[in-house]
Design an enzyme around this catalytic site. Structure first.
Site, PDB file in Angstrom:
ATOM      1  CD  GLU A   1      -1.565  -3.401  -6.687  1.00  0.00           C
ATOM      2  OE1 GLU A   1      -2.423  -4.042  -6.047  1.00  0.00           O
ATOM      3  OE2 GLU A   1      -1.782  -2.281  -7.167  1.00  0.00           O
TER       4      GLU A   1
ATOM      5  CG  ASP B   1      -1.848  -1.214   1.221  1.00  0.00           C
ATOM      6  OD1 ASP B   1      -2.270  -1.622   0.133  1.00  0.00           O
ATOM      7  OD2 ASP B   1      -2.132  -1.758   2.301  1.00  0.00           O
TER       8      ASP B   1
END
Ligand code: TRH
Length: 390
Positions: free
Chosen positions: A286, A29
């Site tokens: 990610e 994040d």
């Protein structure tokens, strides 16, 4: 990335963008938010205020960030500690909530009181699934206030939000590939000398799973030497269990054909260089997954586990896209290793078939990165979307 100067904050003059980041666990994040914040500032000259709830995690990616300060400026970005007691600030013209992190209620009220209200966007997680195109950019009106939030989905096609990619990334990657001095500087920084020339150089960034031991055993039994560079991250306990000893940055473990080296956790741009240096990169989550694609080298992706096995569908969707142009035997060698690495245990046979495909996978990785780079990057698409809402 070059940093743009940023004027000191003035309460009467809000920035151009407010970005909100909650660190759930791991580093994806904040990894994505920090990259995007820098790009908005450096490439587009925008004034960015980044709200982060866990500055200690942020420090791992950017060691000059202080975990103590409520306001600080780094690389052209104003960084704010996101504490429970949220200050009374004027919202920017564009507000980016990342990964449904839920903005402070008082801030949302202030957004609604502005005329016109800010463009409010939620940046979602990356997926290669088909539905992403249909959901991308859809509006969601606030149930009570005169505000509309839009959902922005990163993705691999022109009808999605795209992928984060800095303008100078291909140039920097090429320069690094052609510069023995830059490569040596990286080796010096990570505290090791380069291995002999015939060694397969691999980077390893993974979750702490038993399959690590299988992979290390397969590498030990390899006919050719393998040097594995593992930055200190989640997988260390599994590596230590395999090695039978505690390991720290700078330590080395050698058995059979394997030369395993533990690196310090690298500053984010240094990590890119590690990906460019290695011939094969094991990445996860990610952001490192996207960076490995821009490294244009073969990769193995460990997906972030989700509830209801949603990550299986995500992995399959990516494999369908990534393998579409590959010969069937190569696609199955890659798919078998990726699935085993994610969901099962890895066999030596699976590693051998994958390793035998590395030549084709090398060409494929270059082609894949080249094709993706023909599309607009995520930051440009975000700015276009924002402009379309004014
Ligand atoms: O840490 P992650 O597993 O992050 C995950 C995923 O993003 C997941 O989708 C999310 O839901 C979860 O976090 C909360 O892997 P990821 O995404 O690759 O993020 C790691 C970041 O750390 C990335 O920005 C690269 C960076 N990094 C460094 O800067 N230096 C290093 O040495 C290494 C190994 C990584």
């Amino acid at each position: 990335m070059p940093s743009a100067p940023l004027a000191p904050p003035q309460s009467s003059c809000p920035p151009d963008w407010d970005l909100f980041c909650r660190v759930i666990d791991n580093l994806g994040d904040i990894g994505v938010c920090w990259r995007l914040a820098r790009q908005l500032a450096a490439e587009h000259g925008l004034r960015v205020r980044l709200w982060v709830d866990a500055l200690d995690s942020f420090r791992l990616l950017c060691p000059t960030v202080s975990a103590e300060l409520s306001i600080q400026h780094r690389q052209g970005v104003e960084i704010r500690r996101w504490a429970l007691d949220f200050p009374e600030v004027s919202p920017a013209a564009a507000v980016l909530e990342t990964f449904a992190c839920h903005l402070p209620e008082s801030f949302v009220e202030r957004m609604a009181a502005q005329s016109p209200p800010p463009v409010w966007i939620n940046l979602d997680y990356l997926s290669a699934e088909e539905w992403v195109s249909d959901w991308h950019a859809l509006p969601s009106p606030h149930p009570r206030l005169p505000l509309v939030k839009h959902f922005f989905f990163p993705g691999f096609t022109r009808t999605t939000g795209g992928l984060l990619r800095e303008r100078d990334l291909p140039t920097r990657r090429q320069e690094f590939a052609g510069s023995a001095a830059q490569q040596l500087a990286l080796w010096n920084d990570i505290g090791f000398a380069p291995p002999p020339a015939d060694t397969l150089l691999v980077s390893l960034f993974a979750y702490d799973k038993p399959a690590i031991s299988d992979l290390l055993a397969a590498w030990e039994a390899s006919p050719a030497p393998i040097c594995c560079l593992a930055p200190l991250a989640g997988a260390l306990p599994a590596i230590e269990a395999h090695a039978g000893k505690a390991l720290r940055a700078g330590d080395r473990f050698r058995r059979g054909a394997l030369d395993l080296r533990i690196l310090p956790f690298l500053e984010q741009s240094r990590y890119d260089e590690l990906l460019w240096l290695c011939e094969l990169n094991f990445v996860r989550g990610e952001d490192s997954f996207v960076r490995a694609q821009w490294a244009a080298r073969p990769m193995v992706w460990q997906i972030y586990p989700q509830q209801d096995e949603a990550h299986r569908r995500k992995l399959d969707a990516f494999l369908r896209r990534y393998c579409a142009d590959l010969p069937v035997s190569t696609a199955s060698a890659l798919g078998d290793l990726w699935r085993a690495w994610n969901f099962e245990r890895v066999t030596t046979m699976q590693w051998k078939s994958f390793a035998a495909s590395l030549g084709i996978l090398r060409q494929h990785a270059r082609h894949w990165a080249g094709e993706l780079a023909r599309q607009d990057d995520l930051c440009s698409r975000l700015l276009c979307f924002k402009a379309s809402q004014l």
